[in-house]
Design a protein around this motif. Structure first.
Motif, PDB file in Angstrom:
ATOM      1  N   ASP A   1      -0.522   7.556   2.293  1.00 54.03           N
ATOM      2  CA  ASP A   1      -1.366   8.358   1.727  1.00 54.03           C
ATOM      3  C   ASP A   1      -0.987   9.484   0.897  1.00 54.03           C
ATOM      4  O   ASP A   1      -1.740   9.756   0.135  1.00 54.03           O
ATOM      5  CB  ASP A   1      -2.018   8.980   3.065  1.00 54.03           C
TER       6      ASP A   1
ATOM      7  N   SER B   1       0.935  -1.030   0.008  1.00 59.86           N
ATOM      8  CA  SER B   1      -0.043   0.014   0.008  1.00 59.86           C
ATOM      9  C   SER B   1       0.785   1.333   0.185  1.00 59.86           C
ATOM     10  O   SER B   1       2.079   1.386   0.633  1.00 59.86           O
ATOM     11  CB  SER B   1      -0.891   0.023   1.334  1.00 59.86           C
TER      12      SER B   1
ATOM     13  N   SER C   1      -9.790   2.907   3.115  1.00 61.30           N
ATOM     14  CA  SER C   1      -8.836   3.831   3.002  1.00 61.30           C
ATOM     15  C   SER C   1      -8.713   4.793   1.755  1.00 61.30           C
ATOM     16  O   SER C   1      -8.454   6.136   1.937  1.00 61.30           O
ATOM     17  CB  SER C   1      -7.342   3.079   3.287  1.00 61.30           C
TER      18      SER C   1
ATOM     19  N   GLU D   1     -11.195   7.414   2.663  1.00 63.80           N
ATOM     20  CA  GLU D   1     -10.757   8.264   3.380  1.00 63.80           C
ATOM     21  C   GLU D   1      -9.979   9.460   2.803  1.00 63.80           C
ATOM     22  O   GLU D   1     -10.016  10.569   3.253  1.00 63.80           O
ATOM     23  CB  GLU D   1     -10.227   7.726   4.566  1.00 63.80           C
TER      24      GLU D   1
END
Lengths: 586, 302
Positions: free
Chosen positions: A11, A8, A36, A39
Motif C-alpha cells: 500500500d 500487487s 483496493s 481504499e
C-alpha cells in the motif's frame, strides 16, 4: 498454460505513487480501478473540490476522505452575481465547518465561492484548525471584520487571507491589528473589497515589515497613494500588488518617492487596484511595466491616451482587465505591443447609457484577435457586433478556451446586415475546437444552438440570455454538447419539451439554471418525481407555485444533480419537487 | 435540418442583401413574439430517460414564450433587429421606449441583472463615473452643485453606489433582502416594493398586512428608516426623492417602538417639517437626525 499472477505493490508504494497525481479527474479515475485502489486512494487524498455544496453532504465527503487538508466549495449559482438569485436562497458554509471541525482537525485550507459565511463560521475555523493556513473567500457574504479578526488573531500559521469581491460588513475593527506581533507567516493578503474601513498605516507597515515572505498584497480603496511608497519599500519582494486610491495632489517629491519605490520591486509581475486614478501619477509604475504579466485597470477611469501610453510599456503582458475607455484605438496599440496576451477583459464604463460614450466597437476585438496569437480568454462588453467580425475573430483565434461576449442591448442584430448573429457565433464554436466556456448575446435564433450542439463538443459552460425561438434551441444544446456541465439561461422561450426530452442529460451535468423562461410547474413536478438524483428547485417570490395553474411557467428553476437528497435549509420562496417512488421507472 | 450547417467561409459578408431582414428566422421570431397563445395542455409529457434520445422529433411549435408582464421590463429598441412592418405588440414596446427617451439620452430602463456586471463592480463604477467628467468641467460643476465640490474626494472613499442594490432588513425577519433602488423613482413605488418583498413573499413572520402608505406615514407598527452617507439613521420620506436616492446606504423597516419613541406621525406632519427645514438650509445635511426630530417635535404645537 501459464497464468501470470499480478504482483500487487504494498500500500505504501501505491500511496507514494498516487501522491504525484494531483488532478481531481485523475484521482477519481485511480479510485475506480479496483476496490483496493479505491481504499488506498481515499486515505491519501488531500484536496477535495465540491462544485456544488448541495450535491453531496459534508458527512459523506469526510467519511470517504478522512485525511483531507484542503477543501473547495461553491454555493450559489453563477447568476447570483447579477442578483438573479434572491437573498436567503442558501449556500451556507456553517454545516460544513461544523462537520470538519470535529472530524478533520488538521485541515489547512478552505476555499469558498458564492457562499454565505457567518462570523460564527469564521470563529469556528479559527478555533478548530490548529494548522490552518489559507482562507480564500470569493464573492462570499454574511460576515464582518469581527469574524476575520478571529482568524487573524488565532491562526498562527496563516499564510493566505484572500477576500475577493466579498460583501463584508465593515465594523471598523482594525482587522490588521489583530495579527499578533509574533506573527510572520503571511504570504498573501487581499483586502481589496473592504470598504471604508480605516486601515492603520503603521500597523500595516509593521505587518509588511515582519512578514518577509509576503508575495501578494492587495490593499483596499481606503489606503491613499502617499502611503504606498513606504509599503513598497518594506516589501521589495512583492510579486502581486494592488494599490488603493491612486489619486493625490501632484507633488514632485511624492511622485519621485513613489516611482523610486516601484523601481525597488524587482519581482513585481502583477498590478491592480487603481481606484480614482490621477493620470499624472501613472508613469510612476513605468519602471516595473516591462516585466508585468498581469494588469487590472478595470477600476481606473482614465482615458484612451493614458491607457495607450501605459500598455505600450508592457510588452510581456499576458492578462489585461480594462474599461472600455481604452477604445478601439487603444486595443489596436495593445494588439501591436503585447504579443503574449492570453486574456483580455473589457468592461463598460457606462453600462446603462443609451448612447455609446466611447468609441469601442467590434473593431477593437478584431484587432486584438489579429495581433495576439496566444489569446485564449475574452470577456468583451460592447454595443455593436457583426457576423463578419465574429467570423474573423474565430479564424484568428482557434485556441480560444473562453469567449464571453456581451452586447449591451439585448437582441441586438448584426449592425451591418441586421441579421441575427447565429453565423458569427457558429464560426466561434466551429473554429475554436477547445472552447470550454461561451456566453452569448445579441439577436440569436434557434440556429445558433444548432451550431453549438453540432460543434461545441468540449464546451463545459454556456450562458444564454434573450435568445432562441423555441424548445428546439434548448434541445440542440442538451442533446449535442457532450461535455456540458453548467448551463444557465435567462429570458428565453424554452419550455417543457426540450427539458423533459433530455432529462437524462441533466444527471451528467452539474447544474441547470433557467429564469424567466417558459417551463411549467407541471414539468418541474414531473422532473422531480421521476429523477430522484436531481434536485429540482423552483424559486418563485410570487408565492407557492401550486397557487397558480400547473401550466403556469415558474419564475426561476435550478436543477442540479445530487447524492444528498433534498436540502433542508430552503427559504420560503424555494420549493424542491418531491421524488415519487411509485413513478420512478428504474 | 437545413443544409446550412457548413458555414466555414460561407456568405457572411454584409453586401448584397437588402437592409430589411428577409430570412425566415427573423420573420418567424416576429410572428412568435406577437402570439400570446395559451400553452398547449398535454396529458402525458414524454420523458427522455436515455441519453441521445429522440433527435429532430421536437418540432418548433410556437408555445407561450414570455408573458406581456415579462416584456414590460425588457426594452426592445426600435432601431435594432427587426424593422419594417413588425406586428403591433413589438411596435408598442418600441414606442414605449421612445416615449421614455424624450429628447436627451437618459439611462436605459433596466432589466434585472442586465448587463451582467457584478454588483461589486457596478457600485465601484458609480462612485467613479462622476470623477472624469467632474474634472473636465470643474468650473461649471462647482457653480451648479455646491454639494459635489469638495465632496468628490470624499465620494471616492464611499462604499455604496446607486446603480446596484442596497440592503433592506426588517425587524423580526432574520433574512435581509436586496433592493434595486434604481428601479424606483418615488417613495410610493419604493414602499410598494418593500411591502411585496417582506409582507407578501410568504415570510415566516408575517405581521398583519399593512398598506404601503402606512410605512411612509408611520401609522403602522413599523417605520421605514434609512442609513445615510454619514452613518445616521433617518426617517424615510422627509427629503425630496432625489436627495434621498443619492444619500441612502441601506434601509431598515424598524419597529415603531424602537424608532426613538417617535410614535405615530402623520404624513401631514412630515411634509410640513420638510418645508420648514428646507427654508433654513439647503445642504447635504438635508433632514434632522432622528433624535433631534424627536426633540423638535415635542416642542412644536400640534
Amino acid at each position: 498454460m501459464h497464468k501470470k499472477t499480478a504482483f500487487s505493490f504494498p500500500d505504501e508504494v501505491l500511496e507514494h505513487v498516487f501522491s504525484f497525481i494531483q488532478s481531481d479527474k485523475d484521482r477519481n479515475s485511480v479510485s475506480m480501478v479496483c476496490k483496493s485502489w479505491y481504499e488506498i486512494e481515499r486515505w491519501c487524498r488531500r484536496k477535495v473540490f465540491v462544485g456544488n455544496c448541495y450535491a453531496v453532504s459534508p458527512r459523506m465527503v469526510i467519511k470517504r476522505f478522512p485525511e483531507i487538508r484542503s477543501i473547495e466549495l461553491k454555493g450559489k449559482p453563477h447568476f447570483a452575481d447579477f442578483n438573479l438569485v434572491p437573498d436567503g436562497w442558501g449556500g451556507y458554509v456553517f454545516p460544513w465547518i461544523v462537520e470538519m471541525a470535529g472530524a478533520v482537525p488538521w485541515l489547512e485550507e478552505i476555499k469558498l465561492k458564492r457562499m454565505v459565511v457567518t462570523d460564527e463560521s469564521l470563529e469556528l475555523i479559527a478555533k478548530s484548525f490548529k494548522n490552518f493556513k489559507a482562507l480564500v473567500l470569493s464573492s462570499c457574504e454574511g460576515f464582518s471584520t469581527d469574524g476575520l479578526a478571529a482568524i487573524a488573531a488565532s491562526c498562527k500559521n496563516l499564510k493566505e487571507l484572500d477576500l475577493r469581491d466579498c460583501d463584508v460588513d465593515d465594523l471598523s475593527g482594525h482587522l490588521l491589528s489583530h495579527f499578533p506581533d509574533t506573527y510572520t507567516s503571511l504570504v498573501s493578503l487581499n483586502i481589496s473589497c473592504l470598504g471604508s474601513d480605516e486601515v492603520s498605516f503603521s500597523t500595516l507597515e509593521r505587518l509588511v515589515c515582519r512578514c518577509t515572505n509576503l508575495r501578494t498584497l492587495r490593499l483596499n480603496r481606503a489606503v491613499p497613494l502617499d502611503k504606498i511608497a513606504n509599503i513598497l519599500r518594506r516589501a521589495p519582494q512583492l510579486v502581486d500588488f494592488g494599490t488603493g486610491t491612486y489619486a493625490a495632489d501632484l507633488r514632485p517629491d511624492s511622485y519621485s518617492d513613489l516611482a523610486g519605490a516601484f523601481s525597488s520591486c524587482k519581482e513585481l509581475r502583477s498590478l491592480s487596484g487603481f481606484w480614482d486614478v490621477v493620470p499624472d501619477y501613472l508613469p510612476a509604475i513605468y519602471p516595473v511595466c516591462s516585466k508585468l504579466t498581469s494588469l487590472n485597470l478595470s477600476y481606473a477611469t482614465i482615458q484612451s491616451p493614458e491607457l495607450i501610453k501605459l500598455v505600450s510599456h508592457c510588452p510581456n503582458l499576458q492578462r489585461l482587465l480594462v474599461l472600455d475607455y481604452i477604445e478601439d484605438s487603444g486595443l489596436e496599440v495593445l494588439a501591436s505591443s503585447c504579443k503574449n496576451l492570453q486574456e483580455l477583459r473589457v468592461f463598460p464604463s457606462d453600462p446603462f447609457g443609451v448612447e455609446p460614450n466611447v468609441s469601442l466597437t467590434e473593431q477593437g476585438l478584431v484587432a486584438v484577435s489579429s495581433g495576439c496569437p496566444k489569446l485564449q480568454s475574452v470577456l468583451y462588453f460592447c454595443r455593436r457586433m457583426s457576423n463578419e467580425a465574429l467570423v474573423t475573430v474565430a479564424k484568428n483565434c482557434p485556441n480560444f478556451t473562453r469567449f464571453r461576449l456581451c452586447i449591451i442591448e439585448p437582441r441586438t442584430a448584426d449592425y451591418q446586415t441586421l441579421e441575427p448573429l447565429d453565423v458569427g457565433f457558429g464560426a466561434i464554436v466551429q473554429y475554436c475546437k477547445d472552447l470550454q466556456r461561451l456566453s452569448l448575446s445579441g439577436l440569436l435564433t434557434d440556429r445558433v444552438f444548432e451550431y453549438i450542439g453540432t460543434y461545441a463538443k468540449k464546451l463545459e459552460m454556456l450562458s444564454v440570455a434573450f435568445a432562441g425561438d423555441s424548445d428546439l434551441g434548448l434541445h440542440h444544446v442538451l442533446s449535442g454538447c457532450e461535455s456540458l456541465r453548467k448551463l444557465e439561461i435567462r429570458d428565453c422561450p424554452f419550455g417543457d419539451k426540450a427539458l423533459l426530452a433530455n432529462a437524462a442529460k441533466l444527471e451528467t451535468m452539474r447544474s441547470l439554471w433557467m429564469s424567466s423562461c417558459a417551463v411549467s410547474f407541471r414539468a418541474c413536478k414531473l422532473l422531480g418525481q421521476k429523477m430522484p438524483r436531481l434536485n429540482v428547485e423552483v424559486i418563485d417570490e410570487r408565492g407557492p407555485p401550486d397557487s397558480r395553474p400547473e401550466s403556469c411557467p415558474v419564475d426561476k428553476l435550478y436543477i442540479y444533480r445530487t447524492v444528498a437528497g433534498s436540502r433542508f435549509d430552503m427559504p420560503p420562496f424555494v420549493w424542491t419537487m418531491e421524488d415519487d417512488p411509485s413513478l420512478q421507472l428504474s | 435540418m437545413e443544409g446550412g450547417l457548413v458555414l466555414l467561409g460561407g456568405g457572411v459578408g454584409g453586401g448584397g442583401s437588402s437592409r430589411f431582414p428577409t430570412n425566415e428566422s427573423a420573420v418567424a421570431k416576429v410572428e412568435v413574439v406577437s402570439e400570446v397563445s395559451s400553452y398547449p395542455a398535454e396529458t402525458e409529457l414524454e420523458l427522455g430517460l436515455s441519453l441521445g434520445g429522440p433527435t429532430g422529433k421536437a418540432k418548433a411549435t410556437p408555445g407561450r414564450i414570455l408573458t406581456a408582464k415579462d416584456f414590460n421590463s425588457v426594452v426592445v429598441p426600435p432601431r435594432a433587429s427587426i424593422n419594417g412592418g413588425h406586428p403591433p405588440s413589438v411596435a408598442v414596446f418600441g414606442t414605449k421606449r421612445a416615449a421614455d427617451d424624450g429628447g436627451s439620452p437618459t439611462a436605459i430602463s433596466q432589466v434585472v441583472g442586465w448587463p451582467p456586471i457584478r454588483a461589486y463592480r457596478m457600485n465601484s463604477l458609480v462612485n467613479q463615473a462622476k470623477a472624469p467628467r467632474a474634472e473636465e468641467n470643474k468650473g461649471t460643476n462647482e457653480a451648479n452643485n455646491p454639494k459635489k465640490a469638495g465632496s468628490t474626494l470624499k465620494q471616492s472613499n464611499e462604499k455604496s453606489g446607486h446603480i446596484g442594490y442596497i440592503k433592506v432588513n426588517m425587524d423580526g425577519i432574520g433574512i435581509g433582502r436586496k433592493l434595486d433602488l434604481n428601479a424606483h423613482s418615488s417613495y410610493e413605488s419604493l414602499a410598494q416594493a418593500l411591502e411585496d418583498m417582506f409582507l407578501r413573499s410568504g415570510g415566516a413572520e408575517k405581521e398583519q398586512l399593512t398598506m404601503a402608505s402606512k410605512l411612509l406615514d408611520g401609522s403602522s407598527e413599523f417605520v421605514l428608516t434609512y442609513e445615510d452617507k454619514e452613518g445616521d439613521w433617518m426617517l424615510v420620506g422627509d427629503v425630496p426623492w432625489v436627495m434621498f436616492f443619492t444619500s441612502v446606504r441601506r434601509l431598515r423597516i424598524m419597529k415603531t417602538s424602537e424608532a426613538n419613541g417617535l410614535g405615530k406621525i402623520s404624513l401631514f406632519n412630515i411634509r410640513s417639517f420638510r418645508f420648514s427645514i428646507s427654508d433654513f438650509c439647503y445642504s447635504s445635511v438635508a433632514a434632522p437626525r432622528l433624535h433631534e426630530r424627536n426633540e423638535r417635535q415635542r416642542s412644536k404645537p400640534i
